[in-house]
Write a protein that holds these residues in place. Sequence first.
Motif, PDB file in Angstrom:
ATOM      1  N   ILE A 218      10.422 -74.781  77.121  1.00 15.14           N
ATOM      2  CA  ILE A 218       9.308 -73.374  76.357  1.00 15.14           C
ATOM      3  C   ILE A 218       9.945 -72.243  76.477  1.00 15.14           C
ATOM      4  N   GLN A 219      11.513 -71.719  77.488  1.00 13.20           N
ATOM      5  CA  GLN A 219      11.998 -70.687  77.535  1.00 13.20           C
ATOM      6  C   GLN A 219      13.228 -70.754  76.223  1.00 13.20           C
ATOM      7  N   LEU A 220      13.583 -72.118  75.480  1.00 13.53           N
ATOM      8  CA  LEU A 220      14.497 -72.465  74.994  1.00 13.53           C
ATOM      9  C   LEU A 220      13.823 -72.485  73.369  1.00 13.53           C
ATOM     10  N   ASN A 221      12.721 -72.667  73.333  1.00 13.08           N
ATOM     11  CA  ASN A 221      11.168 -72.338  72.259  1.00 13.08           C
ATOM     12  C   ASN A 221      11.337 -70.974  71.863  1.00 13.08           C
ATOM     13  N   ASP A 222      10.872 -70.456  73.040  1.00 14.28           N
ATOM     14  CA  ASP A 222      10.610 -68.600  72.703  1.00 14.28           C
ATOM     15  C   ASP A 222      11.904 -68.212  72.513  1.00 14.28           C
ATOM     16  N   SER A 223      13.276 -68.566  73.483  1.00 14.37           N
ATOM     17  CA  SER A 223      14.043 -67.776  72.460  1.00 14.37           C
ATOM     18  C   SER A 223      14.761 -67.752  71.142  1.00 14.37           C
ATOM     19  N   PHE A 224      14.186 -69.500  70.103  1.00 11.39           N
ATOM     20  CA  PHE A 224      14.567 -69.217  69.551  1.00 11.39           C
ATOM     21  C   PHE A 224      13.636 -68.594  68.551  1.00 11.39           C
ATOM     22  N   LYS A 225      12.621 -68.489  68.808  1.00  6.21           N
ATOM     23  CA  LYS A 225      11.506 -67.522  67.913  1.00  6.21           C
ATOM     24  C   LYS A 225      11.800 -66.187  68.279  1.00  6.21           C
ATOM     25  N   ARG A 226      12.420 -65.824  69.255  1.00  7.28           N
ATOM     26  CA  ARG A 226      12.236 -64.474  69.309  1.00  7.28           C
ATOM     27  C   ARG A 226      13.852 -64.045  68.396  1.00  7.28           C
ATOM     28  N   ASN A 227      14.301 -64.705  68.551  1.00 10.30           N
ATOM     29  CA  ASN A 227      15.904 -64.691  67.807  1.00 10.30           C
ATOM     30  C   ASN A 227      15.928 -64.730  66.001  1.00 10.30           C
ATOM     31  N   GLU A 228      14.443 -66.189  66.116  1.00  4.60           N
ATOM     32  CA  GLU A 228      14.627 -65.797  64.837  1.00  4.60           C
ATOM     33  C   GLU A 228      13.598 -64.901  63.898  1.00  4.60           C
ATOM     34  N   LYS A 229      12.181 -64.140  64.933  1.00  2.42           N
ATOM     35  CA  LYS A 229      12.375 -62.536  64.625  1.00  2.42           C
ATOM     36  C   LYS A 229      12.834 -61.828  64.307  1.00  2.42           C
ATOM     37  N   LEU A 230      14.233 -61.276  65.212  1.00  2.00           N
ATOM     38  CA  LEU A 230      14.927 -60.265  65.259  1.00  2.00           C
ATOM     39  C   LEU A 230      15.879 -60.159  64.020  1.00  2.00           C
ATOM     40  N   TYR A 231      16.546 -62.567  64.224  1.00  2.00           N
ATOM     41  CA  TYR A 231      16.878 -62.055  62.268  1.00  2.00           C
ATOM     42  C   TYR A 231      16.195 -61.753  60.731  1.00  2.00           C
ATOM     43  N   ALA A 232      14.813 -62.036  60.992  1.00  2.00           N
ATOM     44  CA  ALA A 232      14.089 -62.243  59.975  1.00  2.00           C
ATOM     45  C   ALA A 232      13.913 -60.258  60.505  1.00  2.00           C
ATOM     46  N   GLN A 233      14.442 -59.108  61.378  1.00  2.00           N
ATOM     47  CA  GLN A 233      13.808 -58.422  61.144  1.00  2.00           C
ATOM     48  C   GLN A 233      15.561 -57.473  60.674  1.00  2.00           C
ATOM     49  N   LYS A 234      16.116 -57.479  60.694  1.00  2.00           N
ATOM     50  CA  LYS A 234      17.659 -57.344  60.615  1.00  2.00           C
ATOM     51  C   LYS A 234      18.099 -57.709  59.140  1.00  2.00           C
ATOM     52  N   GLU A 235      17.163 -58.399  59.121  1.00  2.00           N
ATOM     53  CA  GLU A 235      17.746 -58.759  57.071  1.00  2.00           C
ATOM     54  C   GLU A 235      16.645 -58.399  56.138  1.00  2.00           C
TER      55      GLU A 235
END
Length: 202
Positions: free
Chosen positions: A83-100
């Motif tokens: 769950i922690q890894l999944n949440d971390s992956f989603k946060r990173n993915e969302k952050l990457y999409a926002q920066k892009e």
Amino acid sequence: MITILRNNQKLLRKRNPFQRGFGFEKLRKEYRTYAQGKLDSRPLSKRERQAIREKIEAENQKHFVKMCIAASIILIVVLGLGIQLNDSFKRNEKLYAQKELESKTEQYLFYVNDGDKWLQKRHWHNAIFQYLLAKKIFPNEYAVNYRLALAYGSYCKFEGSGCIEGHQLLTDLKLQFPNKEELHTLEKMYVSKLTNEQKTNH
């Protein structure tokens, strides 16, 4: 004194060392039995067998419970990490999409603003070039498509180029945004030029 001696004699008579099953012979026999690894072959009673069976079952039950608890702890730990890894992956993915998105928006605005500058200077070709770059970033954005149609219209009206491309773009915009009045006004720039070209060809 005589009484004590008599009592001792009575005790010695009760424990005759020469009786069968008593004394050195018995000890030697038991020693040989244990030395040879022999066990008591006396059959177990039903109660004894039941007690042994219950003891084994109790030990197995304890072992099973311990294994279940250990497996549950491992499962909880694994699920927690997952769950922690999944949440971390989603946060990173969302952050990457926002920066892009921010990066694309910055490039888009740069091309649009630069195109506006060229349009004001009546450099239609340069304005069209910048608007096309902005359109590649956000193809469905109305603002850049309208500016591009306007640049094509001006290019068509004043220099006689880009009429076909601009008119096709304007037609598509009118289908997508039929309530935009500025599109109908912009169409006049193309109609007059295209009409003159048709007359010339005839």
